[in-house]
Structure formats: C-alpha cells, structure tokens
Design an enzyme around this catalytic site. Sequence first.
Site, PDB file in Angstrom:
ATOM      1  CB  SER A   6      -0.935  -0.010   1.205  1.00 25.01           C
ATOM      2  OG  SER A   6      -0.204  -0.300   2.364  1.00 25.01           O
TER       3      SER A   6
ATOM      4  CG  HIS B 193      -2.803  -0.725  -3.350  1.00 20.69           C
ATOM      5  ND1 HIS B 193      -3.100   0.565  -3.020  1.00 20.69           N
ATOM      6  CD2 HIS B 193      -2.975  -1.445  -2.210  1.00 20.69           C
ATOM      7  CE1 HIS B 193      -3.428   0.634  -1.744  1.00 20.69           C
ATOM      8  NE2 HIS B 193      -3.368  -0.574  -1.236  1.00 20.69           N
TER       9      HIS B 193
ATOM     10  CD  GLU C 222      -3.728   3.452  -5.638  1.00 21.02           C
ATOM     11  OE1 GLU C 222      -3.902   4.655  -5.512  1.00 21.02           O
ATOM     12  OE2 GLU C 222      -3.150   2.781  -4.773  1.00 21.02           O
TER      13      GLU C 222
ATOM     14  CG  ASN D 180      -3.304   3.808   1.175  1.00 20.62           C
ATOM     15  OD1 ASN D 180      -4.460   3.879   1.590  1.00 20.62           O
ATOM     16  ND2 ASN D 180      -2.688   2.662   0.983  1.00 20.62           N
TER      17      ASN D 180
HETATM   18  N1  3HC Z   1     -17.454 -11.252   0.681  1.00 20.15           N
HETATM   19  C1  3HC Z   1     -18.708 -11.275   0.173  1.00 20.15           C
HETATM   20  N2  3HC Z   1     -19.608 -10.326   0.457  1.00 20.15           N
HETATM   21  C2  3HC Z   1     -19.237  -9.342   1.317  1.00 20.15           C
HETATM   22  C3  3HC Z   1     -17.955  -9.275   1.877  1.00 20.15           C
HETATM   23  C4  3HC Z   1     -17.047 -10.296   1.539  1.00 20.15           C
HETATM   24  N3  3HC Z   1     -15.795 -10.333   2.003  1.00 20.15           N
HETATM   25  N4  3HC Z   1     -17.884  -8.183   2.683  1.00 20.15           N
HETATM   26  C5  3HC Z   1     -19.080  -7.583   2.613  1.00 20.15           C
HETATM   27  N5  3HC Z   1     -19.879  -8.286   1.789  1.00 20.15           N
HETATM   28  C6  3HC Z   1     -21.244  -7.978   1.395  1.00 20.15           C
HETATM   29  C7  3HC Z   1     -22.219  -8.032   2.523  1.00 20.15           C
HETATM   30  O1  3HC Z   1     -22.653  -9.341   2.716  1.00 20.15           O
HETATM   31  C8  3HC Z   1     -23.323  -7.105   2.019  1.00 20.15           C
HETATM   32  O2  3HC Z   1     -24.149  -7.693   1.064  1.00 20.15           O
HETATM   33  P1  3HC Z   1     -25.713  -7.234   0.932  1.00 20.15           P
HETATM   34  O3  3HC Z   1     -25.710  -5.739   0.729  1.00 20.15           O
HETATM   35  O4  3HC Z   1     -26.193  -7.985  -0.271  1.00 20.15           O
HETATM   36  O5  3HC Z   1     -26.317  -7.642   2.215  1.00 20.15           O
HETATM   37  C9  3HC Z   1     -22.580  -6.059   1.263  1.00 20.15           C
HETATM   38  O6  3HC Z   1     -21.286  -6.621   0.954  1.00 20.15           O
HETATM   39  C10 3HC Z   1     -22.420  -4.857   2.086  1.00 20.15           C
HETATM   40  O7  3HC Z   1     -21.875  -5.206   3.347  1.00 20.15           O
HETATM   41  P2  3HC Z   1     -22.498  -4.819   4.751  1.00 20.15           P
HETATM   42  O8  3HC Z   1     -23.982  -4.812   4.696  1.00 20.15           O
HETATM   43  O9  3HC Z   1     -21.823  -5.658   5.793  1.00 20.15           O
HETATM   44  O10 3HC Z   1     -22.014  -3.383   5.088  1.00 20.15           O
HETATM   45  P3  3HC Z   1     -21.905  -2.107   4.199  1.00 20.15           P
HETATM   46  O11 3HC Z   1     -23.120  -1.878   3.390  1.00 20.15           O
HETATM   47  O12 3HC Z   1     -21.427  -1.053   5.121  1.00 20.15           O
HETATM   48  O13 3HC Z   1     -20.723  -2.417   3.197  1.00 20.15           O
HETATM   49  C11 3HC Z   1     -18.417  -2.168   2.881  1.00 20.15           C
HETATM   50  C12 3HC Z   1     -19.488  -2.857   3.664  1.00 20.15           C
HETATM   51  C13 3HC Z   1     -18.475  -2.617   1.431  1.00 20.15           C
HETATM   52  C14 3HC Z   1     -17.110  -2.621   3.502  1.00 20.15           C
HETATM   53  C15 3HC Z   1     -18.642  -0.627   2.967  1.00 20.15           C
HETATM   54  O14 3HC Z   1     -18.816  -0.235   4.280  1.00 20.15           O
HETATM   55  C16 3HC Z   1     -17.495   0.150   2.394  1.00 20.15           C
HETATM   56  O15 3HC Z   1     -17.372   0.347   1.202  1.00 20.15           O
HETATM   57  N6  3HC Z   1     -16.610   0.647   3.311  1.00 20.15           N
HETATM   58  C17 3HC Z   1     -15.419   1.377   2.908  1.00 20.15           C
HETATM   59  C18 3HC Z   1     -14.361   0.407   2.506  1.00 20.15           C
HETATM   60  C19 3HC Z   1     -13.112   1.104   2.062  1.00 20.15           C
HETATM   61  O16 3HC Z   1     -13.005   2.306   2.011  1.00 20.15           O
HETATM   62  N7  3HC Z   1     -12.118   0.292   1.705  1.00 20.15           N
HETATM   63  C20 3HC Z   1     -10.825   0.782   1.296  1.00 20.15           C
HETATM   64  C21 3HC Z   1      -9.939   0.827   2.474  1.00 20.15           C
HETATM   65  S1  3HC Z   1      -8.357   1.429   2.073  1.00 20.15           S
HETATM   66  C22 3HC Z   1      -7.529   0.089   1.545  1.00 20.15           C
HETATM   67  O17 3HC Z   1      -8.003  -1.023   1.541  1.00 20.15           O
HETATM   68  C23 3HC Z   1      -6.153   0.330   1.087  1.00 20.15           C
HETATM   69  C24 3HC Z   1      -5.136  -0.196   2.025  1.00 20.15           C
HETATM   70  O18 3HC Z   1      -3.893  -0.096   1.406  1.00 20.15           O
HETATM   71  C25 3HC Z   1      -5.089   0.550   3.355  1.00 20.15           C
END
Ligand code: 3HC
Length: 287
Positions: A121, A142, A154, A193
């Site tokens: 990252s 990434h 990315e 990031n």
């Molecule tokens: N596999 C399958 N399905 C999954 C899953 C997985 N691993 N994780 C979540 N889901 C599904 C859930 O079952 C749910 O399905 P549904 O809507 O049909 O019921 C759907 O995805 C949405 O999940 P939730 O209802 O639990 O919760 P949310 O609606 O809040 O969504 C999220 C979860 C997609 C994680 C959302 O909150 C989100 O987009 N959060 C921000 C994530 C983000 O910004 N990520 C980037 C981080 S930075 C990074 O990774 C870079 C690193 O280098 C630091």
Amino acid sequence: MKITKVAVIGAGLMGHGIAQVSAQVAGYEVYLKDIKQEFLDKGMGRIKWSLGKLVEKEKISQGDADTVLSRIHPTLDMKEAVGEADLVVEAAPEKLQLKKTLFEAFDEFTPYHAILASNTSSISITEIAKATKRPDKVVGMHFFNPVQIMKLVEIVKGEKTSDETVEVITKVSQQMRKETVLCKRDRPGFIVNRILVPALLDAIRLVEEDVASIEDIDKAIRLGLNWPMGPITLADYVGLDTALNITRVFQEGLDKHRYDPPALLEKMVKEGKLGRKTKQGFLDWSR
Ligand code: 3HC
C-alpha cells in the site's frame, strides 16, 4: 501473455480476498501461500465465509462455490506456490526487508516469463524490484479491502517496470472485473493512500483533542461527505498497524513533520489494539 496460474503470497486480510477473486471471477488456478498452517486455515475460512454469503444471496450456486474452492490450493511451500506461476501477487506484511527477501525467492523459483506484483500500500516498487533480476516485470497491484467488493486496482509503475507488464496487469485486473488506475510515478501511498491516510490521521487527532465523540466524527463524514464508513471505523477496518506503517513510509519518503503520527495511534498499536483484525481498536469488534 496468457495467465493461468497465480500465486498469492500471504493469506491475510488482503491475500485471501485476492486469492478468492483470482479463482472465482478470473477463473485462475491459485496457489495460496503463508508461513503457518493456522494463517492458511484462517484465510481459507474467510474465503469460505465470503463464498457462503454469495451463495446465501444467490449470487453464485453452491456448485460454483465448490469449484472456486477446488481452484485454490493452500500451501506452506514456496516452490510449490510459485514454481509454475505466471503471476505472483505478494500480500505479505508491509516491511521492505521482508518483501525484498520474498521477491528474491520469487525470482529464483518462478519461470522467467512470470510477472511479480506486490499489493503493497505504500512501499516503493522500485526498491522491491531491486531484489530481482527482472525489474521490468515487477509492478504494484494494489487492491482495496474488502477485495471481493471494492472495484479498484491501483497499478503502480516502478522505475523499470515495462509498459508490457502494465498492460498484462491491466488485463488481469479486467479479468477480475476490476477498474484500474495507473500510478505513473512510484511515490509513497500512490494515489488513494496519499489522500486517505492523512484524513484518517486527522480523524484520530480529533479524537485525541476531544473535539467530538468517535460516533460524531464518523457520522459527520458519513453524512457530510457520503463515505460508506466514517474515518475512525475505516481506520479500524484497514488496521491501525497498517495505518501507522504507511505513516512511517510517508515520513521517510515525503515529509517527516507533516506525517508525524498522532500519539494515540502509536499507543493503540503498542497495546495491540489494531482494529477489526484483533477485535479491538477505537471500536469494539468482538460481536
Ligand atoms: N465477501 C462477500 N460479500 C461481502 C464481503 C465479503 N468479504 N464483505 C461484505 N460483503 C457484502 C455483505 O454481505 C453485504 O451484502 P448485501 O448488501 O447484499 O447484504 C454487502 O457486501 C455490504 O456489506 P455490509 O452490509 O456488511 O455493510 P456495508 O453496506 O457497510 O458495506 C463495505 C461494507 C463494502 C465494507 C462498505 O462499508 C465500504 O465500502 N466501506 C469502505 C471500505 C473502504 O473504504 N475500503 C478501502 C480501504 S483502504 C484500503 O483497503 C487500502 C489499504 O492499502 C489501506
């Protein structure tokens, strides 16, 4: 260049998702490598949970889920993992020396045509590539957490990464049904990031300075900026150790003072409160 076999190195938060998407969406044969059986078991457990969710929601059938699982081969053996790989995606902890040692091994054991990608990252692809005799085939790939859901990859070009390598990784990402962006210069934090981490650090400073409650900081950003998660929840979600590691890379590679981490973040990491992965961070994730 045709990719059929992919090795994913590290079965953790990112690695298990990369392995799943490689097998499930792109249809590749995947070798998933880690250093301890318990890490492999945990990674495979997460993949099974995720596939179970998709079956439950009727997005895939139980037969599809079984096929995906049969395409993923967990292993502790580096040679077995990468020996016939067309593409290696490294998703090990964010430590330069560790990554260099791994890339040296990939260089030794993979066929010469293989592309060696890192899911880092923030660490320099150019530096990682120096551990190999094929820097033209070393590239950043990434992903974002959760890999199964997030649409972006990315692609990061190191100083010596060839255009052909970027082209292959672009195609592989498309095969995984991801959108791509190209980071033309290998600078700390790349695009996402570089923007995200300072925002997370400032959110933690708001907690430290007691400007507002954690609930209100998160609510402000969810409703005021339409983020799906507030920044404190997101910091816990990506891992406080990861956020701190990235900050250190920023201090070394960008500006020592500007990216000075909040004392509260350092304290939480020291106490082993790393967020969702340890069930305790700013929030309680034990339920
Ligand atoms: N596999 C399958 N399905 C999954 C899953 C997985 N691993 N994780 C979540 N889901 C599904 C859930 O079952 C749910 O399905 P549904 O809507 O049909 O019921 C759907 O995805 C949405 O999940 P939730 O209802 O639990 O919760 P949310 O609606 O809040 O969504 C999220 C979860 C997609 C994680 C959302 O909150 C989100 O987009 N959060 C921000 C994530 C983000 O910004 N990520 C980037 C981080 S930075 C990074 O990774 C870079 C690193 O280098 C630091």
